[in-house]
Motif scaffolding. Sequence first.
Motif, short mmCIF file in Angstrom:
data_model
loop_
_atom_site.label_atom_id
_atom_site.label_comp_id
_atom_site.label_asym_id
_atom_site.label_seq_id
_atom_site.Cartn_x
_atom_site.Cartn_y
_atom_site.Cartn_z
N LEU A 25 0.81 -1.21 0.00
CA LEU A 25 0.00 0.00 0.00
C LEU A 25 0.85 1.26 0.00
CD1 LEU A 25 -2.63 1.55 0.13
CD2 LEU A 25 -2.71 1.09 2.60
N LEU A 26 1.81 1.34 0.90
CA LEU A 26 2.61 2.57 0.99
C LEU A 26 3.42 2.82 -0.28
CD1 LEU A 26 3.84 2.46 4.69
CD2 LEU A 26 2.06 3.90 3.69
N GLY A 27 3.94 1.78 -0.89
CA GLY A 27 4.69 1.95 -2.14
C GLY A 27 3.82 2.56 -3.23
N ALA A 28 2.60 2.05 -3.35
CA ALA A 28 1.67 2.60 -4.34
C ALA A 28 1.34 4.06 -4.03
CB ALA A 28 0.39 1.76 -4.38
N MET A 29 1.10 4.34 -2.75
CA MET A 29 0.75 5.71 -2.37
C MET A 29 1.90 6.69 -2.65
SD MET A 29 -1.30 4.96 1.18
CE MET A 29 -1.79 6.65 1.47
N TYR A 30 3.11 6.32 -2.28
CA TYR A 30 4.26 7.21 -2.50
C TYR A 30 4.47 7.46 -4.00
CZ TYR A 30 5.60 6.46 2.40
OH TYR A 30 5.62 6.41 3.77
N CYS A 31 4.40 6.41 -4.80
CA CYS A 31 4.60 6.57 -6.24
C CYS A 31 3.52 7.45 -6.86
CB CYS A 31 4.65 5.22 -6.93
SG CYS A 31 6.12 4.26 -6.57
N CYS A 32 2.27 7.19 -6.49
CA CYS A 32 1.16 7.97 -7.06
C CYS A 32 1.25 9.44 -6.67
CB CYS A 32 -0.18 7.38 -6.62
SG CYS A 32 -0.51 5.78 -7.36
N HIS A 33 1.57 9.69 -5.43
CA HIS A 33 1.66 11.08 -4.99
C HIS A 33 2.85 11.80 -5.61
CE1 HIS A 33 -1.81 11.37 -2.46
NE2 HIS A 33 -1.51 10.20 -1.91
N ALA A 34 3.85 11.05 -6.07
CA ALA A 34 4.98 11.67 -6.76
C ALA A 34 4.62 12.07 -8.20
CB ALA A 34 6.18 10.71 -6.78
N VAL A 35 3.81 11.26 -8.88
CA VAL A 35 3.51 11.53 -10.29
C VAL A 35 2.21 12.29 -10.51
CG1 VAL A 35 4.85 9.55 -11.07
CG2 VAL A 35 2.39 9.30 -10.72
N ALA A 36 1.27 12.21 -9.58
CA ALA A 36 -0.04 12.82 -9.78
C ALA A 36 0.02 14.32 -10.08
CB ALA A 36 -0.95 12.55 -8.59
#
Length: 137
Positions: free
Chosen positions: A3-14
């Motif tokens: 979960l955290l990996g997905a959240m960090y990546c998404c918040h970086a590219v969004a």
Amino acid sequence: MNLLGAMYCCHAVAPVMQEQQRGHIVNVSSVAGRTASAGVSAYNASKWGVGAFSEALRQELCKSGVRVTVVEPGWVETPLYEEIASPAMQERVSRWQEGIGEPLLPEDVAGAIAFALSQPQWVNVSEILLRLTGQVN
């Protein structure tokens, strides 16, 4: 980390995608994110979280032209199963695998992702649940 990996990546590219008013985020969850099973509670919870996060993110970003898809495959042939440390869990996975036959291939998951990405900009494939034909749950 699922979960955290997905959240960090998404918040970086969004933010970049929002600025461009287009983009496509694909998160990979699991069938385990739709069912609960004793002995894998942390895995189930993290994968449920990826599904919920993806849907909330889709709602947050949809007005900016950014699409979000979550792909939830069943059993995929990966080294994950070879790295199980618990003999009891290895036995459980072996019994489960015998009941459903050959696993999905990484190429099967890639094909599902390619399908979602190939849709026109005005189409968002929000979820893809990908199971083996013989997989009960």
